[in-house]
Design an enzyme around this catalytic site. Structure first.
Site, PDB file in Angstrom:
ATOM      1  N   ASP A  35       0.849  -1.199   0.000  1.00 63.50           N
ATOM      2  CA  ASP A  35       0.000   0.000   0.000  1.00 63.50           C
ATOM      3  C   ASP A  35       0.883   1.248   0.000  1.00 63.50           C
ATOM      4  O   ASP A  35       1.897   1.308   0.698  1.00 63.50           O
ATOM      5  CB  ASP A  35      -0.918  -0.003   1.231  1.00 63.50           C
ATOM      6  CG  ASP A  35      -2.080   0.965   1.086  1.00 63.50           C
ATOM      7  OD1 ASP A  35      -3.229   0.503   0.966  1.00 63.50           O
ATOM      8  OD2 ASP A  35      -1.832   2.198   1.079  1.00 63.50           O
ATOM      9  N   ILE A  36       0.476   2.243  -0.770  1.00 60.35           N
ATOM     10  CA  ILE A  36       1.282   3.463  -0.901  1.00 60.35           C
ATOM     11  C   ILE A  36       1.249   4.296   0.387  1.00 60.35           C
ATOM     12  O   ILE A  36       2.155   5.081   0.643  1.00 60.35           O
ATOM     13  CB  ILE A  36       0.778   4.284  -2.121  1.00 60.35           C
ATOM     14  CG1 ILE A  36       1.882   5.183  -2.653  1.00 60.35           C
ATOM     15  CG2 ILE A  36      -0.492   5.052  -1.809  1.00 60.35           C
ATOM     16  CD1 ILE A  36       1.583   5.763  -4.031  1.00 60.35           C
ATOM     17  N   ASN A  97     -12.909  -3.445   2.181  1.00 57.07           N
ATOM     18  CA  ASN A  97     -13.930  -2.406   2.289  1.00 57.07           C
ATOM     19  C   ASN A  97     -14.773  -2.390   1.016  1.00 57.07           C
ATOM     20  O   ASN A  97     -14.235  -2.540  -0.086  1.00 57.07           O
ATOM     21  CB  ASN A  97     -13.262  -1.037   2.475  1.00 57.07           C
ATOM     22  CG  ASN A  97     -12.438  -0.959   3.743  1.00 57.07           C
ATOM     23  OD1 ASN A  97     -12.886  -1.424   4.786  1.00 57.07           O
ATOM     24  ND2 ASN A  97     -11.242  -0.402   3.665  1.00 57.07           N
ATOM     25  N   GLN A 104     -15.014   2.482   0.845  1.00 53.50           N
ATOM     26  CA  GLN A 104     -14.118   1.967  -0.191  1.00 53.50           C
ATOM     27  C   GLN A 104     -13.636   3.128  -1.048  1.00 53.50           C
ATOM     28  O   GLN A 104     -14.428   3.847  -1.645  1.00 53.50           O
ATOM     29  CB  GLN A 104     -14.861   0.940  -1.054  1.00 53.50           C
ATOM     30  CG  GLN A 104     -14.004   0.334  -2.163  1.00 53.50           C
ATOM     31  CD  GLN A 104     -14.785  -0.702  -2.972  1.00 53.50           C
ATOM     32  OE1 GLN A 104     -16.009  -0.828  -2.837  1.00 53.50           O
ATOM     33  NE2 GLN A 104     -14.089  -1.430  -3.819  1.00 53.50           N
ATOM     34  N   HIS A 110     -10.044  -5.253  -3.435  1.00 48.34           N
ATOM     35  CA  HIS A 110      -8.723  -5.447  -2.837  1.00 48.34           C
ATOM     36  C   HIS A 110      -8.920  -5.927  -1.413  1.00 48.34           C
ATOM     37  O   HIS A 110      -9.836  -5.488  -0.719  1.00 48.34           O
ATOM     38  CB  HIS A 110      -7.874  -4.172  -2.867  1.00 48.34           C
ATOM     39  CG  HIS A 110      -8.590  -2.943  -2.410  1.00 48.34           C
ATOM     40  ND1 HIS A 110      -9.540  -2.300  -3.181  1.00 48.34           N
ATOM     41  CD2 HIS A 110      -8.515  -2.239  -1.257  1.00 48.34           C
ATOM     42  CE1 HIS A 110     -10.007  -1.253  -2.527  1.00 48.34           C
ATOM     43  NE2 HIS A 110      -9.400  -1.199  -1.344  1.00 48.34           N
ATOM     44  N   HIS A 112      -6.915  -5.906   2.058  1.00 48.15           N
ATOM     45  CA  HIS A 112      -5.769  -5.368   2.793  1.00 48.15           C
ATOM     46  C   HIS A 112      -5.252  -6.471   3.717  1.00 48.15           C
ATOM     47  O   HIS A 112      -6.039  -7.060   4.472  1.00 48.15           O
ATOM     48  CB  HIS A 112      -6.180  -4.209   3.696  1.00 48.15           C
ATOM     49  CG  HIS A 112      -6.773  -3.018   3.016  1.00 48.15           C
ATOM     50  ND1 HIS A 112      -6.085  -1.839   2.841  1.00 48.15           N
ATOM     51  CD2 HIS A 112      -8.004  -2.812   2.485  1.00 48.15           C
ATOM     52  CE1 HIS A 112      -6.870  -0.953   2.236  1.00 48.15           C
ATOM     53  NE2 HIS A 112      -8.043  -1.520   2.015  1.00 48.15           N
TER      54      HIS A 112
END
Ligand code: 5GP
Length: 127
Positions: A35-36, A97, A104, A110, A112
């Site tokens: 994740d960024i 989410n 979301q 996705h 996590h």
């Protein structure tokens, strides 16, 4: 109402190679990348390559091959991060989410995978 997939969402662009990602693993039907904006020492996103918006969309419409690949990718991400409790790891949380109430941000499924610290309560208490 059927799901409409936005082909311009950020994860679609990552899948097309239009923007970079810090890849952890890739399979025939799935991609995992960091994740960024990590919210824990380990924060990896696992996505299917197919155009699925949410977990329920994927669960009801993906092929058996896509589902098996995606679940296996999630397991292999946990293994790569060393967080599997059954293997002496300290544990993790898997979150997906969906929609407005799920808050979301990116409309491509996705999951996590978060770990590396005690993650606290699952949900904030309602005000
Ligand atoms: P959501 O709120 O939709 O469950 O989570 C979306 C996640 O995608 C967020 O944790 C956010 O930091 C991450 N994210 C958004 N844009 C990018 C990006 O361009 N690259 C990566 N690696 N992660 C992103």
């Amino acid at each position: 109402m059927a799901y409409a997939y936005d082909t311009n969402n950020i994860f679609a662009k990552i899948l097309r190679g239009e923007i970079p990602c810090n890849k952890l693993l890739e399979t025939e039907h799935s991609l995992a990348f960091h994740d960024i904006r990590p919210q824990a020492p380990h924060h990896v996103l696992v996505i299917p390559k197919g155009p699925y918006v949410t977990f329920d969309h994927f669960a009801l419409e993906a092929s058996d091959a896509e589902k098996a690949d995606f679940l296996t990718a999630i397991g292999n991400v946990c293994k790569a991060l060393g967080v599997q409790p059954g293997e002496g790891g300290a544990g993790y949380r898997a979150i997906s989410n969906a929609g407005n109430d799920g808050v979301q941000e990116v409309p491509h499924l996705h999951v996590h995978i978060l770990g590396g610290r005690v993650l606290g309560r699952m949900l904030e208490r309602a005000e």
